[in-house]
Design an enzyme around this catalytic site. Structure first.
Site, short mmCIF file in Angstrom:
data_model
loop_
_atom_site.label_atom_id
_atom_site.label_comp_id
_atom_site.label_asym_id
_atom_site.label_seq_id
_atom_site.Cartn_x
_atom_site.Cartn_y
_atom_site.Cartn_z
CB SER A 138 22.07 -25.23 -38.09
OG SER A 138 21.53 -25.74 -39.28
CG HIS A 160 19.12 -26.57 -44.17
ND1 HIS A 160 19.26 -26.73 -42.81
CD2 HIS A 160 20.26 -25.97 -44.58
CE1 HIS A 160 20.43 -26.26 -42.41
NE2 HIS A 160 21.06 -25.78 -43.47
CE LYS A 183 31.36 -26.85 -36.04
NZ LYS A 183 30.79 -26.12 -37.15
NE ARG A 210 22.11 -18.17 -44.23
CZ ARG A 210 22.84 -18.69 -43.27
NH1 ARG A 210 22.26 -19.27 -42.25
NH2 ARG A 210 24.15 -18.64 -43.31
#
Ligand code: PNS
Length: 160
Positions: free
Chosen positions: A127, A17, A41, A90
């Site tokens: 993450s 990030h 969540k 990515r």
């Protein structure tokens, strides 16, 4: 003023990030990093903790502002007069879903998306992988900013 938003869960911020945000910030007058508040969540870190960790990690990038948002990203863009969303890519596997969201956000509100390819050294980071590795005592010190590493270690020691 040219502004863009880089949205995400950032639970927690990784070196991937930081790479994307720092490089994108160089292209705009102001880059807003916006943390999604998702009431459905619960993450490992609270939204306030994620914001604090982002601010700490990005302290050297002067034109970055960290904020949070709830609901549709395009509504946040409209309310804050932001015409561009920045997303890191990515791998090709990221592209299909990101393309769909980019097309939808443009259709919903005319907001454009800029894709920034991550640096190859951080292209494998996520993450969730970082959290998984840290939970089982793996070394993530080279994958996340220092403060995130400390907080992950504290979580593991507390068994949370
Ligand atoms: O870091 P993440 O979890 O991959 O980030 C996903 C995020 C926050 C960018 C995406 O879920 C999002 O934009 N959520 C806000 C809700 C929304 O606008 N949904 C419609 C997308 S077309």
């Amino acid at each position: 003023m040219r502004r863009a938003v880089c949205p995400g869960s950032f639970d927690p911020v990784t070196n991937g990030h930081v790479d994307v945000v720092s490089r994108a910030a160089a292209l705009y007058d102001e880059l807003v990093v916006a943390v999604l508040v998702n009431p459905g969540k619960a993450g490992l870190f609270t939204v306030d903790e994620r914001i604090a960790l982002l601010r700490d990690a990005l302290v050297d990038v002067p034109n970055v502002v960290v904020d949070s948002f709830q609901g549709l990203l395009v509504d946040y863009c409209r309310s804050n007069d932001i015409p561009v969303i920045v997303k890191g890519l990515r791998a090709v596997s990221d592209f299909e879903y990101e393309l769909q969201m980019a097309q939808m956000n443009r259709e919903l509100a005319g907001v454009e998306t800029l894709f920034v390819p991550t640096a190859p050294q951080v292209g494998h980071l996520s993450s969730s992988l970082v959290k998984q590795i840290a939970t089982f005592g793996g070394d993530v010190s080279g994958l996340v900013p220092k403060a995130v590493h400390e907080r992950l270690t504290a979580h593991r020691e507390q068994g949370t």
